[in-house]
Motif scaffolding. Structure first.
Motif, mmCIF file in Angstrom:
data_model
loop_
_atom_site.group_PDB
_atom_site.id
_atom_site.type_symbol
_atom_site.label_atom_id
_atom_site.label_comp_id
_atom_site.label_asym_id
_atom_site.label_seq_id
_atom_site.Cartn_x
_atom_site.Cartn_y
_atom_site.Cartn_z
ATOM 1 N N GLU A 164 34.997 77.521 -3.043
ATOM 2 C CA GLU A 164 34.944 76.333 -2.209
ATOM 3 C C GLU A 164 33.555 76.139 -1.623
ATOM 4 N N GLY A 165 33.241 74.878 -1.316
ATOM 5 C CA GLY A 165 31.944 74.573 -0.725
ATOM 6 C C GLY A 165 31.083 73.781 -1.678
ATOM 7 N N SER A 166 30.172 73.029 -1.113
ATOM 8 C CA SER A 166 29.340 72.137 -1.917
ATOM 9 C C SER A 166 27.985 72.739 -2.270
ATOM 10 N N ASN A 167 27.604 73.833 -1.585
ATOM 11 C CA ASN A 167 26.302 74.435 -1.839
ATOM 12 C C ASN A 167 26.401 75.404 -3.014
ATOM 13 N N LYS A 168 25.935 74.973 -4.162
ATOM 14 C CA LYS A 168 26.010 75.780 -5.379
ATOM 15 C C LYS A 168 24.647 76.359 -5.767
ATOM 16 N N GLU A 169 23.676 76.236 -4.886
ATOM 17 C CA GLU A 169 22.322 76.658 -5.241
ATOM 18 C C GLU A 169 22.251 78.143 -5.563
ATOM 19 N N VAL A 170 23.018 78.952 -4.841
ATOM 20 C CA VAL A 170 22.987 80.389 -5.092
ATOM 21 C C VAL A 170 23.433 80.698 -6.521
ATOM 22 N N PHE A 171 24.389 79.940 -7.043
ATOM 23 C CA PHE A 171 24.867 80.181 -8.403
ATOM 24 C C PHE A 171 23.847 79.708 -9.436
ATOM 25 N N ASN A 172 23.140 78.635 -9.112
ATOM 26 C CA ASN A 172 22.060 78.191 -9.995
ATOM 27 C C ASN A 172 20.957 79.236 -10.057
ATOM 28 N N THR A 173 20.640 79.796 -8.883
ATOM 29 C CA THR A 173 19.610 80.838 -8.836
ATOM 30 C C THR A 173 20.055 82.077 -9.603
ATOM 31 N N LEU A 174 21.313 82.458 -9.422
ATOM 32 C CA LEU A 174 21.859 83.613 -10.130
ATOM 33 C C LEU A 174 21.810 83.392 -11.634
ATOM 34 N N GLN A 175 22.213 82.223 -12.084
ATOM 35 C CA GLN A 175 22.193 81.921 -13.517
ATOM 36 C C GLN A 175 20.782 82.005 -14.073
ATOM 37 N N GLN A 176 19.820 81.449 -13.359
ATOM 38 C CA GLN A 176 18.431 81.508 -13.822
ATOM 39 C C GLN A 176 17.921 82.940 -13.863
ATOM 40 N N SER A 177 18.282 83.735 -12.855
ATOM 41 C CA SER A 177 17.830 85.129 -12.812
ATOM 42 C C SER A 177 18.382 85.930 -13.990
ATOM 43 N N ILE A 178 19.661 85.727 -14.294
ATOM 44 C CA ILE A 178 20.275 86.438 -15.418
ATOM 45 C C ILE A 178 19.660 85.983 -16.736
ATOM 46 N N ASP A 179 19.457 84.675 -16.853
ATOM 47 C CA ASP A 179 18.845 84.124 -18.060
ATOM 48 C C ASP A 179 17.480 84.756 -18.309
ATOM 49 N N GLU A 189 18.135 88.736 -5.062
ATOM 50 C CA GLU A 189 17.004 89.602 -5.388
ATOM 51 C C GLU A 189 16.575 89.414 -6.843
ATOM 52 N N GLN A 190 15.344 89.800 -7.139
ATOM 53 C CA GLN A 190 14.876 89.763 -8.522
ATOM 54 C C GLN A 190 15.568 90.868 -9.308
ATOM 55 N N LEU A 191 15.978 90.558 -10.517
ATOM 56 C CA LEU A 191 16.677 91.538 -11.339
ATOM 57 C C LEU A 191 15.667 92.353 -12.132
ATOM 58 N N THR A 192 15.748 93.659 -11.991
ATOM 59 C CA THR A 192 14.857 94.556 -12.735
ATOM 60 C C THR A 192 15.690 95.699 -13.308
ATOM 61 N N TYR A 193 15.180 96.282 -14.381
ATOM 62 C CA TYR A 193 15.887 97.389 -15.015
ATOM 63 C C TYR A 193 14.911 98.460 -15.441
ATOM 64 N N ASN A 224 22.263 82.356 -24.176
ATOM 65 C CA ASN A 224 22.673 81.202 -23.381
ATOM 66 C C ASN A 224 23.558 81.699 -22.245
ATOM 67 N N VAL A 225 23.112 81.523 -21.012
ATOM 68 C CA VAL A 225 23.840 82.009 -19.840
ATOM 69 C C VAL A 225 24.433 80.824 -19.090
ATOM 70 N N GLN A 226 25.718 80.913 -18.795
ATOM 71 C CA GLN A 226 26.379 79.876 -18.014
ATOM 72 C C GLN A 226 27.262 80.516 -16.955
ATOM 73 N N ILE A 227 27.211 79.976 -15.745
ATOM 74 C CA ILE A 227 28.043 80.463 -14.643
ATOM 75 C C ILE A 227 28.924 79.326 -14.144
ATOM 76 N N ASN A 228 30.224 79.595 -14.077
ATOM 77 C CA ASN A 228 31.190 78.632 -13.570
ATOM 78 C C ASN A 228 31.656 79.104 -12.190
ATOM 79 N N SER A 229 31.378 78.302 -11.171
ATOM 80 C CA SER A 229 31.755 78.649 -9.797
ATOM 81 C C SER A 229 32.780 77.670 -9.239
ATOM 82 N N ASP A 230 33.540 77.010 -10.102
ATOM 83 C CA ASP A 230 34.485 75.989 -9.664
ATOM 84 C C ASP A 230 35.554 76.537 -8.728
#
Length: 306
Positions: free
Chosen positions: A39-54, A125-129, A30-36
């Motif tokens: 500042e700023g209202s555009n949180k899409e990058v954090f949603n994308t990051l959370q999905q990528s890590i998940d 970017e897409q996460l690869t290992y 379960n991956v959760q990112i808190n960006s509180d």
């Protein structure tokens, strides 16, 4: 403390133990990112990051094998973003893992770590290992914790079964120490920065002087918790018998980064177990725990409240 569990979990565990496939698990993270704090209202990058890590953690085949959903290791990754500067994310993370206790519905915490230097560069970017190939600090940290979780879980089912996964962690540490990365990304990998970081943790786990802890970790779970439903008194006695291993580790390596994380994960559980013990058991375990970590004395005092 211990309750009945769904029969499927029992069958799964019996099959697993019978086949000896201790390493044959993957993650249910379960991956959760808190960006509180950003500042700023555009949180899409954090949603994308959370999905990528998940997706990276849950769909990478860490063991090279495929397993049923019920066989996967339950874990959590909570990331707090403290600042973002030129695509460099300064964060702290909490990493947790748990596993079921045999013949019950109870789940026990295996790991509860805080990483205060979870810093990385990220540009959607897409996460690869790839083994032995540095693809960025974020994927390196995620891979490190994936193998750490698998190794800790394996150690709880079979003595020292986590060693191959801790070796993977070692390889990642060595790779990152020689990689080109931002200054803020270095602290988790370098021994000179902290005695309580990713380098220190796996270095301790692979140290021969720490082996008594790893043996006790198996005894605590397989001969203690997993036997609670069958005979709670015997199981509690086995745990008490093994606890002095923590003192031995502190003597062998006073600056270790093993005992404190174990107590972070297990204090409440140990207190609950020994609240049901006899007077002698309560006195022994309280004295031992107070000696190990006097900062938690109020918590250990609760052992004597029942």
């Amino acid at each position: 403390m211990i309750r009945l569990q769904h029969i499927a979990c029992i069958v799964s565990l019996i099959t697993w133990l019978a086949t000896g496939s201790m390493q044959a698990q993957e993650l249910h993270c379960n991956v959760q990112i808190n960006s509180d704090q950003i500042e700023g209202s555009n949180k899409e990058v954090f949603n994308t990051l959370q999905q990528s890590i998940d997706e990276f953690l849950n769909y990478t085949q860490w063991t090279g094998m495929t397993f049923a959903e019920i066989e996967k290791i339950d874990c959590n990754l909570f990331i707090i973003v403290k600042s973002v500067n030129d695509n460099l994310y300064n964060c702290e993370a909490t990493i947790q893992a748990s596993r079921p206790v045999f013949n019950t519905s109870y789940t026990t915490t295996l790991l509860n770590l805080k990483d205060n230097a979870f810093n990385f560069s990220y540009q959607l970017e897409q996460l690869t290992y790839q083994n032995n190939s540095f693809q960025g600090n974020l994927t390196a940290m995620l891979a490190y914790y994936a193998y750490l979780i698998i190794g800790i879980d394996a150690d709880s089912y079979q003595r020292l079964a986590g060693t191959p996964y801790f070796q993977e962690c070692e390889q990642i540490v060595n790779m990152c120490q020689g990689a080109s990365m931002e200054k803020d990304e270095l602290p988790g990998w370098q021994h000179s920065y902290s005695a309580r970081n990713r380098y220190a943790l796996v270095n301790n786990l692979m140290d021969e002087s720490i082996r008594p802890f790893r043996t006790f970790f198996y005894d605590y779970h397989r001969l203690g918790l997993d036997e609670m439903e069958a005979n709670v008194a015997n199981a509690r006695a086995r745990i008490l018998e093994g606890l002095p291993a923590l003192k031995e580790v502190n003597r062998n390596r006073p600056s270790n980064y093993i005992v404190a994380p174990f107590l972070d994960a297990k204090t409440d559980e140990i207190v609950e177990i020994f609240q049901g013990g006899n007077t002698e058991e309560k006195e022994k375990v309280t004295e031992l725990l107070m000696d190990l970590d006097p900062t938690r004395s109020n918590e250990y005092d609760r052992i004597n409240t029942k």
